[in-house]
Design a protein around this motif. Structure first.
Motif, PDB file in Angstrom:
ATOM      1  N   ARG A 102       3.043  12.860  11.121  1.00 19.96           N
ATOM      2  CA  ARG A 102       1.687  12.785  10.599  1.00 19.96           C
ATOM      3  C   ARG A 102       1.232  11.381  10.983  1.00 19.96           C
ATOM      4  O   ARG A 102       1.890  10.391  10.634  1.00 19.96           O
ATOM      5  CB  ARG A 102       1.706  13.010   9.089  1.00 19.96           C
ATOM      6  N   PHE A 156     -10.670  -0.702   1.978  1.00 17.04           N
ATOM      7  CA  PHE A 156     -10.354  -0.948   0.573  1.00 17.04           C
ATOM      8  C   PHE A 156     -11.334  -1.920  -0.095  1.00 17.04           C
ATOM      9  O   PHE A 156     -11.129  -2.327  -1.233  1.00 17.04           O
ATOM     10  CB  PHE A 156      -8.934  -1.524   0.442  1.00 17.04           C
ATOM     11  N   ASP A 176       0.857  -1.196   0.000  1.00 22.08           N
ATOM     12  CA  ASP A 176       0.000   0.000   0.000  1.00 22.08           C
ATOM     13  C   ASP A 176       0.890   1.243   0.000  1.00 22.08           C
ATOM     14  O   ASP A 176       0.810   2.082   0.899  1.00 22.08           O
ATOM     15  CB  ASP A 176      -0.928  -0.017   1.234  1.00 22.08           C
ATOM     16  N   VAL A 202      -4.163   7.147  10.163  1.00 19.80           N
ATOM     17  CA  VAL A 202      -5.336   6.499  10.770  1.00 19.80           C
ATOM     18  C   VAL A 202      -5.352   6.714  12.298  1.00 19.80           C
ATOM     19  O   VAL A 202      -5.536   5.781  13.081  1.00 19.80           O
ATOM     20  CB  VAL A 202      -5.411   4.992  10.414  1.00 19.80           C
ATOM     21  N   GLN A 224      -1.971  -5.624   5.680  1.00 19.56           N
ATOM     22  CA  GLN A 224      -1.853  -4.598   6.726  1.00 19.56           C
ATOM     23  C   GLN A 224      -2.633  -5.010   7.984  1.00 19.56           C
ATOM     24  O   GLN A 224      -3.667  -4.419   8.308  1.00 19.56           O
ATOM     25  CB  GLN A 224      -2.381  -3.260   6.196  1.00 19.56           C
ATOM     26  N   GLU A 245      -4.243  12.216  11.073  1.00 20.40           N
ATOM     27  CA  GLU A 245      -5.107  11.885   9.946  1.00 20.40           C
ATOM     28  C   GLU A 245      -6.283  11.175  10.581  1.00 20.40           C
ATOM     29  O   GLU A 245      -6.213   9.995  10.914  1.00 20.40           O
ATOM     30  CB  GLU A 245      -4.420  10.952   8.941  1.00 20.40           C
ATOM     31  N   HIS A 256      -2.486  12.497  -1.269  1.00 19.08           N
ATOM     32  CA  HIS A 256      -2.185  11.323  -2.094  1.00 19.08           C
ATOM     33  C   HIS A 256      -3.329  10.306  -2.114  1.00 19.08           C
ATOM     34  O   HIS A 256      -3.180   9.250  -2.731  1.00 19.08           O
ATOM     35  CB  HIS A 256      -0.913  10.657  -1.564  1.00 19.08           C
TER      36      HIS A 256
HETATM   37  C1  GLC Z   1      -4.114   6.538   5.230  1.00 17.82           C
HETATM   38  C2  GLC Z   1      -3.160   6.854   4.111  1.00 17.82           C
HETATM   39  C3  GLC Z   1      -3.470   5.975   2.952  1.00 17.82           C
HETATM   40  C4  GLC Z   1      -3.318   4.527   3.377  1.00 17.82           C
HETATM   41  C5  GLC Z   1      -4.149   4.227   4.607  1.00 17.82           C
HETATM   42  C6  GLC Z   1      -3.761   2.936   5.234  1.00 17.82           C
HETATM   43  O1  GLC Z   1      -5.415   6.840   4.916  1.00 17.82           O
HETATM   44  O2  GLC Z   1      -3.232   8.215   3.793  1.00 17.82           O
HETATM   45  O3  GLC Z   1      -2.679   6.252   1.835  1.00 17.82           O
HETATM   46  O4  GLC Z   1      -3.721   3.697   2.339  1.00 17.82           O
HETATM   47  O5  GLC Z   1      -3.979   5.195   5.611  1.00 17.82           O
HETATM   48  O6  GLC Z   1      -2.515   3.052   5.867  1.00 17.82           O
END
Ligand code: GLC
Length: 534
Positions: free
Chosen positions: A213, A158, A73, A216, A180, A274, A335
């Motif tokens: 940063r 996803f 990822d 999640v 993951q 985030e 991104h």
């Molecule tokens: C966050 C990232 C993204 C990633 C996801 C899982 O949202 O910005 O790119 O796929 O986390 O780590």
């Protein structure tokens, strides 16, 4: 080293509070600059281009993950949090980059990915082998007669179930790709390990990193017992409700701990969440005085090009963050989303709106995040061949959603060359024909270019001391127009496609399309923004 930095908000006293109005430039590492010709951007490539970022007027740079990773990822699947992936360079390159950035007055924020590891992480290998590290993840027996059904109804962000079965018959949780696996933050070893990882990067040579940063940041704690969500509709309502795996109250204790850790270092190192929360009020909880410094404002990013909607988002964001004494952050692209030129309609209209939105964002109180290439006015690349895509969400959602590769195409630095100056050879994703016209070199010195607009806007933002972290109030304006005042300054935004006439608020300082002033009144072109001195 970082203590000597002077941010835009440098105040007397020991705490500069630099982050409250910082302009932070997001570097998507694999697509920024490739120094060694393998088609993938790297740390040395970034170091070489740091003068560009300093000259652009950024206060800080955020680097997406460059740690050891199988890249399931884009590096958000970390196999070793203390190692630089050879794709991107070495630890020595990271130290060198930090030193060079600090010497230019740029701070550096790096990603930390605490919600999940890679399935290649040594802990997960041990967990699969039935070792004690299994406690650091969420393993559960299945449901159904033979345990052949997932433990609950959670879906991966996803697409598809959030559970994967392993050979011994049990299942593990992954809110994202199967590669993951989610960490169990009730486990004290997990907490201790991440404290150590943060310290590692804070203490690295070159002055260490200036912050994190936090990927999640809303997902690390799951509701006790991992309860079912309910109906299929609710299961997919990520972001609009409190789900048993997002925005649980327990995450705040972790962030409070991290704030203490960050504060124990000199130089005001910051944490940026985030976090997807169901409301501006819930999001503000992440930036209470004893928690993180900033949280991305995705409400603003998602807002359509519409004056009343934008005004509402601005008001709600400012009110929510003011209630906890934090600055607001603004962001238009990153991104994970379609670039805003394309979201706002694409073509010349999309570009006009994107330029106006950028000036609006940079005139609002708070900190602003720029995504690499937006200063070039880059659109989303929408015609990438499927066989070249790498985004895991593309493969898990039948190609209907999750087209995140189109904003990750290597950026153009020069008019020509095999990858328009990105590197000595071709880039990992193909760039569209004509990409060179958008390049840094093509736009530099061209007064009408989007790059020069950003440069001027950032320079003015620094010069106008009241911009950034000060007050604002709305002014009367015709329908479709936003007008607001900051100290000594007015910003007008016409979100309509037609020109609008209004009393001239002052002397124009900068605009995305020149306003037509006659006497006391001014015609503001459609889809434009103007900054005024008053
Ligand atoms: C966050 C990232 C993204 C990633 C996801 C899982 O949202 O910005 O790119 O796929 O986390 O780590």
């Amino acid at each position: 080293m970082t203590q000597q930095l002077t941010g835009a908000a440098t105040a007397s006293g020991t705490r500069t509070r630099w982050w409250r109005d910082a302009v932070i430039y997001q570097v998507y590492v694999r697509s920024f600059a490739d120094s060694d010709g393998d088609g993938i951007g790297d740390l040395r490539g970034i170091e070489e281009r740091l003068p560009y970022l300093a000259e652009l007027g950024a206060d800080a740079v955020w680097l997406t993950p460059f740690y050891a990773s199988p890249q399931a990822d884009g590096g958000y699947d970390v196999a070793d949090y203390r190692v630089v992936d050879p794709l991107f360079g070495t630890l020595a390159d990271a130290e060198s980059l930090l030193g060079a950035a600090h010497a230019l007055g740029l701070r550096v924020i790096v990603d930390v990915v605490p919600n999940h590891t890679s399935d290649r992480h040594v802990w997960f290998r041990d967990a699969l082998a039935g070792g004690p590290a299994r406690e650091r993840y969420h393993f559960r027996p299945g449901t159904g007669a033979d345990g052949g059904l997932p433990p609950n109804d959670w879906q991966s962000v996803f697409g598809g179930p959030a559970w994967t079965r392993v050979p011994d018959g049990s299942w593990y949780l992954h809110l994202f790709a199967p590669e993951q696996p989610d960490l169990n933050w009730e486990n004290q070893e997990v907490r201790a390990e991440f404290d150590a990882i943060l310290r590692f990067w804070l203490e690295l040579g070159g002055g260490g990193v200036d912050g994190f940063r936090i990927d999640v940041a809303h997902g690390m704690v799951k509701a006790a017992g991992l309860p079912d969500i309910g109906t299929p509709e609710q299961v997919r309502m990520i972001g609009s409700q409190t789900l048993p795996f997002f925005d649980q109250d327990g995450v705040h204790e972790i962030h409070r701990g991290w704030r203490e850790l960050l504060d124990s270092y000199a130089g005001e190192r910051i944490g940026v969440a985030e976090a997807w929360a169901p409301s501006a009020e819930r999001l503000a909880l992440y930036v209470r005085p004893d928690e993180l410094h900033q949280a991305f404002n995705f409400q603003f990013l998602r807002c359509p090009w519409d004056a009343p909607a934008m005004r509402t988002v601005v008001d709600e964001s400012l009110a929510a963050t003011a209630s906890v004494g934090a600055p607001t952050t603004w962001v238009l692209s990153n991104h994970d989303v379609v670039r805003h030129v394309t979201r706002y309609g694409g073509g010349t209209t999309g570009l006009r709106r994107a330029r106006a939105a950028a000036l609006l964002m940079l005139a609002l109180p708070g900190s602003a995040y720029l995504y690499q290439g937006e200063e070039l006015g880059l659109p989303e690349v929408t015609d990438l061949p499927d066989e070249l895509r790498e985004d895991p969400s593309f493969f898990r959602s039948s190609g209907q959603e999750g087209l995140r590769d189109g904003c990750r195409v290597p950026i153009p630095w020069a008019e020509d060359g095999p990858s328009y100056g990105f590197g000595p050879g071709a880039g990992w994703l193909p760039q569209p024909d004509g990409w060179g016209e958008c390049s840094v070199r093509a736009q530099t010195g061209n007064p009408g270019s989007t790059l020069e607009l950003y440069r001027e806007a950032l320079a003015l933002r620094r010069r106008l001391a009241g911009l950034g972290d000060g007050p604002m109030h709305w002014l009367d304006a015709p329908a479709g127009v936003l007008a607001f005042a900051r100290p000594g300054f007015v910003c007008t935004v016409n979100t309509l496609s037609a020109a609008v006439e209004l009393p001239a608020p002052g002397r124009p300082l900068l605009s995305t399309s020149a306003p037509d002033i006659s006497g006391e009144s001014v015609r503001i072109p459609g889809d434009s923004c103007t900054w005024w001195a008053i």
